[in-house]
Every structure is written in structure tokens, then in C-alpha cells.
Design a protein around this motif. Structure first.
Motif, PDB file in Angstrom:
ATOM      1  N   GLY A   1       0.104   9.914  -6.327  1.00 24.77           N
ATOM      2  CA  GLY A   1       0.690  11.394  -6.152  1.00 24.77           C
ATOM      3  C   GLY A   1       0.700  11.909  -4.692  1.00 24.77           C
ATOM      4  N   LYS A   2       0.530  10.850  -3.631  1.00 26.14           N
ATOM      5  CA  LYS A   2       0.597  11.397  -2.275  1.00 26.14           C
ATOM      6  C   LYS A   2       1.743  10.895  -1.524  1.00 26.14           C
ATOM      7  CE  LYS A   2      -3.305   9.080  -1.333  1.00 26.14           C
ATOM      8  NZ  LYS A   2      -4.521   8.783  -0.685  1.00 26.14           N
ATOM      9  N   LEU A   3       1.853  11.730  -0.682  1.00 22.33           N
ATOM     10  CA  LEU A   3       3.065  11.460   0.484  1.00 22.33           C
ATOM     11  C   LEU A   3       2.783  10.205   1.429  1.00 22.33           C
ATOM     12  CD1 LEU A   3       4.448  14.666   1.182  1.00 22.33           C
ATOM     13  CD2 LEU A   3       5.416  13.102  -0.253  1.00 22.33           C
ATOM     14  N   PHE A   4       3.866   9.265   1.923  1.00 26.89           N
ATOM     15  CA  PHE A   4       3.408   8.494   3.001  1.00 26.89           C
ATOM     16  C   PHE A   4       3.312   9.434   4.447  1.00 26.89           C
ATOM     17  CE2 PHE A   4       5.519   6.171   6.700  1.00 26.89           C
ATOM     18  CZ  PHE A   4       4.371   5.210   6.971  1.00 26.89           C
ATOM     19  N   VAL A   5       2.516   9.199   5.107  1.00 26.61           N
ATOM     20  CA  VAL A   5       1.761  10.010   6.306  1.00 26.61           C
ATOM     21  C   VAL A   5       2.851  10.565   6.919  1.00 26.61           C
ATOM     22  CG1 VAL A   5       1.223   8.084   8.007  1.00 26.61           C
ATOM     23  CG2 VAL A   5       0.272  10.240   8.200  1.00 26.61           C
ATOM     24  N   ARG A   6       4.021   9.761   7.205  1.00 29.39           N
ATOM     25  CA  ARG A   6       5.134  10.327   8.132  1.00 29.39           C
ATOM     26  C   ARG A   6       6.057  11.327   7.352  1.00 29.39           C
ATOM     27  NH1 ARG A   6       5.191   8.813  13.286  1.00 29.39           N
ATOM     28  NH2 ARG A   6       3.693   7.144  13.723  1.00 29.39           N
ATOM     29  N   ASP A   7       6.041  10.988   5.871  1.00 29.21           N
ATOM     30  CA  ASP A   7       6.714  12.187   5.275  1.00 29.21           C
ATOM     31  C   ASP A   7       5.831  13.260   5.167  1.00 29.21           C
ATOM     32  OD1 ASP A   7       8.694  10.096   4.725  1.00 29.21           O
ATOM     33  OD2 ASP A   7       7.725   9.587   2.880  1.00 29.21           O
ATOM     34  N   ARG A   8       4.584  13.216   5.143  1.00 28.60           N
ATOM     35  CA  ARG A   8       3.693  14.335   5.138  1.00 28.60           C
ATOM     36  C   ARG A   8       3.878  15.369   6.291  1.00 28.60           C
ATOM     37  NH1 ARG A   8      -1.596  12.114   3.939  1.00 28.60           N
ATOM     38  NH2 ARG A   8      -0.675  12.342   1.857  1.00 28.60           N
ATOM     39  N   LEU A   9       4.091  14.525   7.627  1.00 31.74           N
ATOM     40  CA  LEU A   9       4.416  15.175   8.722  1.00 31.74           C
ATOM     41  C   LEU A   9       5.654  15.920   8.899  1.00 31.74           C
ATOM     42  CD1 LEU A   9       2.772  12.775  11.519  1.00 31.74           C
ATOM     43  CD2 LEU A   9       1.790  14.623  10.291  1.00 31.74           C
TER      44      LEU A   9
ATOM     45  N   TYR B   1       0.968  -1.124  -0.196  1.00 36.71           N
ATOM     46  CA  TYR B   1      -0.124   0.106  -0.006  1.00 36.71           C
ATOM     47  C   TYR B   1       0.923   1.240  -0.036  1.00 36.71           C
ATOM     48  CZ  TYR B   1      -3.608  -3.294   0.961  1.00 36.71           C
ATOM     49  OH  TYR B   1      -4.535  -4.260   0.754  1.00 36.71           O
ATOM     50  N   ARG B   2       1.963   1.263   0.662  1.00 37.00           N
ATOM     51  CA  ARG B   2       3.003   2.529   0.649  1.00 37.00           C
ATOM     52  C   ARG B   2       3.166   2.387  -0.778  1.00 37.00           C
ATOM     53  NH1 ARG B   2       7.428   3.642   5.384  1.00 37.00           N
ATOM     54  NH2 ARG B   2       8.288   5.277   4.152  1.00 37.00           N
ATOM     55  N   ASP B   3       3.647   1.442  -1.548  1.00 35.73           N
ATOM     56  CA  ASP B   3       4.259   1.714  -3.027  1.00 35.73           C
ATOM     57  C   ASP B   3       3.192   2.231  -3.897  1.00 35.73           C
ATOM     58  OD1 ASP B   3       6.493   0.325  -2.323  1.00 35.73           O
ATOM     59  OD2 ASP B   3       5.839  -1.718  -2.799  1.00 35.73           O
ATOM     60  N   ARG B   4       1.881   2.089  -3.317  1.00 34.92           N
ATOM     61  CA  ARG B   4       0.735   2.598  -4.372  1.00 34.92           C
ATOM     62  C   ARG B   4       0.635   4.314  -4.197  1.00 34.92           C
ATOM     63  NH1 ARG B   4      -3.820  -1.928  -3.428  1.00 34.92           N
ATOM     64  NH2 ARG B   4      -2.700  -3.616  -3.938  1.00 34.92           N
ATOM     65  N   LEU B   5       1.315   4.513  -3.125  1.00 35.98           N
ATOM     66  CA  LEU B   5       0.987   6.200  -2.795  1.00 35.98           C
ATOM     67  C   LEU B   5       1.728   7.002  -3.816  1.00 35.98           C
ATOM     68  CD1 LEU B   5       1.703   6.368   1.387  1.00 35.98           C
ATOM     69  CD2 LEU B   5      -0.487   6.462   0.075  1.00 35.98           C
ATOM     70  N   GLU B   6       2.769   6.567  -4.225  1.00 38.50           N
ATOM     71  CA  GLU B   6       3.550   7.510  -5.263  1.00 38.50           C
ATOM     72  C   GLU B   6       2.658   7.450  -6.590  1.00 38.50           C
ATOM     73  OE1 GLU B   6       8.071   7.842  -7.469  1.00 38.50           O
ATOM     74  OE2 GLU B   6       7.628   6.475  -5.903  1.00 38.50           O
ATOM     75  N   GLU B   7       1.959   6.349  -6.891  1.00 40.43           N
ATOM     76  CA  GLU B   7       1.443   6.268  -8.079  1.00 40.43           C
ATOM     77  C   GLU B   7       0.011   7.209  -7.966  1.00 40.43           C
ATOM     78  OE1 GLU B   7       0.105   2.341  -8.751  1.00 40.43           O
ATOM     79  OE2 GLU B   7       1.984   1.648  -8.298  1.00 40.43           O
TER      80      GLU B   7
ATOM     81  N   GLY C   1      -6.927  12.731  -0.021  1.00 41.74           N
ATOM     82  CA  GLY C   1      -7.496  11.666  -0.803  1.00 41.74           C
ATOM     83  C   GLY C   1      -9.028  11.500  -0.615  1.00 41.74           C
ATOM     84  N   PRO C   2      -9.771  10.651  -0.716  1.00 43.06           N
ATOM     85  CA  PRO C   2     -11.021  10.419  -1.009  1.00 43.06           C
ATOM     86  C   PRO C   2     -11.675  10.078   0.532  1.00 43.06           C
ATOM     87  CG  PRO C   2     -10.450   8.286  -1.682  1.00 43.06           C
ATOM     88  CD  PRO C   2      -9.045   9.093  -1.334  1.00 43.06           C
TER      89      PRO C   2
END
Length: 582
Positions: free
Chosen positions: A89-97, A81-87, A233-234
Motif C-alpha cells: 500500500g505504498k508509493l515508490f519514493v519518486r512517485d511519493r515526491l 522490491y519495487r513490485d512489493r510496494l503496491e502490495e 513504513g516501519p
């Protein structure tokens, strides 16, 4: 360690004191008597004796084990699921923080071990690509520093069950909100949630302290501390209420959406086949529903927008809005009169007036694509934050439609809640008429606009820039609505209705009786001129309906002086629980 005692002490007493202190502090002690330069007694801790060497101790295996557990939790959900975030266009939550607060910006986190026993009973499993991984129960909460401001935060981890909400995550969310009520610090909601975790709904859906309490707490926090939500996200069903309950909502173009039900559920219930962006994407809520205040290009831009937004907001309703260093306007105030056309029916861009009044770079519009015939924006005048409510003659002649009225009412209400003074720039033919707007609730939305203006107790300054017709002058803070001042530019007019409508209403029969076309036109022009003289601001100033007519090039200076003078004004509302309009 050196200690000095009274001069009457004996050597034996000095020696006893030295020995006792050395035993207590685990350090060498020298005892001086009176003003003596040499110690009367010393006591050294023996080498290899009771005093521990500074580096003898370190983390134990138990602590190292805990650190490994924390690292495993912070890795998030299954790797797939983490791999799909880049597809997406989203950051992993801790990278977002990290983007929001920097690597060292989080003061602390609460509940990292939430639901730990349910997915981590037999040791580390970071390498297991399984949906059973539920670190933090999919929700991060804590406190951080954001651009010099202390804030509470929550953030969904979309790698854990699509950021869905379940029992332990709900508990963390509620605790964060309740602590914000106590601390009086703003709240950031970084939302990326598919809604409630339906297969685990027992224990959190309808409980007294369940997910429904989110919105009770939102309501209690409303007007107490700023609540700012950013969607990544949605956000579906219950998750979509947090954005709309927040004071300000930012959506990220192309990746965020919110709706009462998912496209799959919509199709099942109504048969409508629609994708998520068309159902509730950023443009839907920015242009049609009004639920999005701002739309960001990407995650970095979303942070930039919120960084600007908070510069106008206090930490809580108990605090004053932050001041900034005054800056010259982006364009010269001397150009204001040239911007405003002499003809009351010619369109122009009110932003051209605003940029000549407010501090350069401080203009920050909200909901610019919704109800665009009214501008709602934050700005600063001589360093002081103000909320601007301005008619926009460039859009539908500045007539007030239902969506614009509701937009203005909500903005005024927020400014009043957080002590932000209001500046009304009036140039409107009034509320729009017609069957269409009646069906859309022009009277309902109009009353909310007027109610908000009536009930706001912050300092209010109203400027009649040009037209102030009909109930438009009421909603826009006219003389009857307790502004600290109602001033006008020489282009101003105040009237029940515009000249054309008035002449048609009063003289329609007389006009129809005049057969000669030239005579008819002369009659209309004569009545038009009489009417214009009657509604001119000079007449209004002569009758002290308004306070002053101001040379346009001095408008900024005049407003700065009036806002400064009235900044501590106190206003009381009637003693009642609350009104019933908003």
C-alpha cells in the motif's frame, strides 16, 4: 545590432567600431553618428562565417550518457522490491515526491550519484535484479516548493536495502540538515527506513559526522525551523528518533510504525512475540505514547494534513506565522452560553465552544486521541493563527492527568518557539489525585505544564469558561502567569478546590455531629451556597483578580480585539542560559 556614437566621430572611426563590435558579438552591426537616420558604417558577419547557426549544437554523447545514468539512478533499487510496494500500500519514493511537490516542484536534488562507483562501475545495470543496486545510497535529499513554501526534504527509498541508512546517505542527510540551519527554511522528513545498514556500519555509526549527528542537528534545528516528519513504513532503532525529534509527526494507518527495536529483536531480547503494528503502529503512538500528532488514512491524506498544518507555521522562528483572510465561525457565538451548563459538574464538549470562537474551518486538533482531557489545537481568530489549550469536560470531567499535562507543555513550547499566540480555555477541577497518577508522574508532568506556561513569551489570553480549581488555573495561564488578559464568562468560578471538596475539608467534623438528616442537608447546602458566592467570577472581578467578565456571545469579538492589540507585545525572561524543567 544598432549602435549610436557621438557626432564628432569620423566615418573611419565609425567603420572601425562597427568591425570591432561585429567581431566581438558575432552579429551584424550598424553604427549611427550623432542624430543621423542612416548608418555611417555597417559590418555584417559573413554567411557561413564566424557566427554559429542557432541549431548547430546540441547534447553530446557525453551528455546523453549522463542522462541515461541519471534515469538509471532514478529507477531505484531492484525491480522485485519495487513490485512489493503496491502490495504494502505504498508509493515508490519518486512517485511519493511527485504527490508532494508535483512533477516540476522539486527545485533541485543533491547527491543522486552517492555511492555510484560501488554499484555502477561497468555501465548501466537497470535490468539487473540484484541487491547490489544502491542508487543514491537509498536516500533522496534536496529542495522543493510545497504549497507555495520553500522546504528542504529527505525521503528514504525503500527499494534500496529497505531504506536503510549507510555512509553516503548519512552524509546527504547531514548536509540537508546543516543547510536548513543556514537557510531558515522548514524541513520535511518522508521516512521509510529500517534503520542503520548493519552490514556496512563502518564509517558512519559513531563518527563525529556519522548517524549520531542526525539527532544533534535535530536538536539544533528544534525551534529554529519547523521539522515535520511523515512515516510510511516501519522505522526502527535510530530511524525512529527522527520522528520523535521532529516538531510534528504524521503516521499512516496500517503501514507505518516506529519502535526502538524490531519485533524479531524484541523477541530475542525479551521473549515477547508481537507484530510490528502492535509494537509501534499508528494507534500505539497516537493513543498511548503520544509520539504521533496525527494519523492519516493513506499517503494522499498525509499530504493533506501537512498542507493544513503548515498554514499555521512560519518558515522559521525569525518570521511571523502566516495570516489568512478572516472567516465567520462555523457556529454562532450567540450559542456559547447555552453550550456551557449551569451546573459545574455537568459534562459538555469544549469543541462546541471552540467552533463558536474560531474562524470556520480553521480548527486543527493535534494528538486528539492522547491525553484527551486537554485539547491542543491550532486555529485562527479573525485570520490570526493561535494555539489553543483547552480543558475538555467531556473527558474525565476535564481533570488534568499526567499524559495531558505533558501534551499541553510540549504544545505550548512549540507555539512559543514559532511565535504563535496562545488561547487558554479553562474548565477544570484541577490536577487529578490518586496513587495511580502519582506513579505516572502527575507532579513531574504538572510542573512541565506550569513551566511552559510561565516561560512562554508569546501573547497569551486566558478565558475562565467555567471551573478553574486548584493548580489548574496556574497551568491554564491564570492571572499570576503573565497573560495579556484573564477574562471570564459569567459561568466562571475560581477556587482552591470545588465546593464539595472544600466543605468536606472544612466542615467534616461538624457535618458528622449533626444527627438529623434534613438539618445536615440544610447545613451543607448553606455552606455550599456561601462557598459558591465566594468563588464566583463576579467576586473575582470585583477584587480585580480577573480583567473582565465578557458576555459569551461577544467572546470571539473580545478575543480578536485583544489578540490584535497585543500582537507585538514584548516580554523578557530572566538573564540565564535556560531553565531546567523542560
Amino acid at each position: 545590432m544598432k549602435v549610436r556614437i557621438g557626432e564628432a566621430a569620423s566615418d573611419e572611426e565609425a567603420s572601425a567600431i562597427a568591425a570591432a563590435l561585429a567581431e566581438h558579438v558575432r552579429d551584424d552591426v550598424e553604427v549611427y553618428v550623432g542624430d543621423a537616420d542612416e548608418p555611417a558604417a555597417t559590418h555584417a558577419v559573413a554567411a557561413g562565417g564566424d557566427r554559429p547557426a542557432p541549431d548547430d549544437l546540441g547534447p553530446t554523447e557525453r551528455e546523453e550518457r549522463l542522462r541515461e545514468e541519471i534515469a538509471d539512478i532514478e529507477a531505484g533499487g531492484p525491480e522485485k522490491y519495487r513490485d512489493r510496494l503496491e502490495e504494502q500500500g505504498k508509493l515508490f519514493v519518486r512517485d511519493r515526491l511527485d504527490l508532494w511537490f508535483g512533477e516540476d516542484g522539486i527545485a533541485f536534488e543533491d547527491g543522486r550519484f552517492a555511492n555510484f562507483d560501488s554499484w555502477h562501475p561497468d555501465g548501466l545495470n537497470a535490468d539487473e535484479d540484484t541487491d547490489d543496486r544502491l542508487p543514491g545510497d537509498g536516500l533522496l535529499t534536496g529542495a522543493a516548493e510545497f504549497d507555495g513554501r520553500d522546504v528542504h526534504f529527505m525521503a528514504n527509498d525503500f527499494t534500496v536495502k529497505a531504506g536503510s541508512m549507510a555512509e553516503k546517505g548519512v552524509e546527504k542527510f547531514l548536509r540537508m540538515q546543516q543547510r536548513a540551519l543556514k537557510s531558515g527554511q522548514p524541513v520535511l522528513y518522508l521516512m521509510d527506513s529500517s534503520g542503520a545498514r548493519i552490514d556496512q556500519q563502518r564509517g558512519f555509526f559513531a563518527n563525529r559526522e556519522g548517524i549520531g549527528k542526525y539527532y544533534y542537528n535535530h536538536s539544533m534545528l528544534s525551534g529554529r525551523v519547523p521539522q515535520i516528519c511523515v512515516l510510511y513504513g516501519p522505522c526502527i532503532a535510530g530511524a525512529a528518533y527522527t520522528p520523535v525529534f521532529s516538531d510534528f509527526t504524521v503516521m499512516v494507518e496500517g503501514i507505518s510504525a516506529m519502535a526502538i527495536a524490531s519485533p524479531r529483536m524484541v523477541k530475542m531480547v525479551t521473549g515477547e512475540d508481537i507484530d510490528m503494528q502492535d509494537l509501534g503502529g499508528a494507534r500505539v503512538h497516537a493513543e498511548h505514547s503520544g509520539s504521533a500528532d496525527l494519523v492519516a488514512r493513506d499517503e494522499e491524506h498525509a499530504r493533506e494534513l501537512v498542507s493544513q498544518l503548515v498554514t499555521y507555521l512560519p518558515d522559521s522562528a525569525d518570521d511571523d506565522p502566516p495570516r489568512a483572510e478572516p472567516r465567520a465561525p462555523a457556529a454562532s457565538p450567540a450559542g456559547i452560553d447555552s453550550v456551557v451548563p449551569e451546573s459545574p459538574n455537568k459534562g459538555y464538549d469544549m469543541e462546541d465552544v471552540i467552533e463558536r470562537v474560531v474562524d470556520g474551518g480553521s480548527y486543527f486538533p493535534l494528538q486528539p486521541d492522547y491525553g484527551s482531557e486537554i485539547i491542543t489545537a491550532f486555529a485562527r481568530v479573525d485570520g490570526r493563527p493561535v494555539g489553543i489549550v483547552a480543558n475538555q469536560p467531556a473527558q474525565r470531567a476535564g481533570a488534568i492527568f499526567p499524559d495531558a499535562a505533558g501534551k499541553a507543555a510540549e504544545f505550548i513550547w512549540k507555539c512559543d518557539a514559532y511565535g504563535i499566540p496562545l488561547l487558554y480555555l479553562c474548565d477544570t477541577p484541577g490536577f487529578m489525585a490518586g496513587s495511580g497518577v502519582e506513579k505516572e508522574g502527575i507532579l513531574e508532568q504538572g510542573k512541565k505544564f506550569i513551566y511552559a506556561t510561565s516561560s512562554a513569551t508569546v501573547p497569551k489570553q486566558t478565558v475562565v469558561v467555567r471551573k478553574a480549581y486548584g493548580a489548574g488555573i496556574y497551568a491554564m495561564g491564570g492571572p499570576a502567569y503573565d497573560p495579556e488578559s484573564t477574562i471570564a464568562l459569567p459561568s466562571g468560578e475560581i477556587a482552591v478546590m470545588g465546593p464539595e471538596a472544600a466543605i468536606n475539608a472544612v466542615y467534616r467534623r461538624k457535618i458528622d455531629e449533626i444527627d438529623d438528616e434534613d438539618e445536615r442537608e440544610r447545613f451543607v447546602e448553606e455552606k455550599r451556597a456561601e462557598y459558591r458566592r465566594d468563588i464566583d467570577v463576579h467576586r473575582m472581578a470585583s477584587e480585580v483578580v480577573i480583567d473582565e467578565i465578557v458576555p459569551p456571545s461577544e467572546l470571539r469579538e473580545e478575543l480578536a480585539a485583544r489578540f490584535a492589540f497585543y500582537e507585538d507585545v514584548e516580554k523578557d525572561l530572566p538573564d540565564k542560559k535556560h531553565g531546567t524543567v523542560l
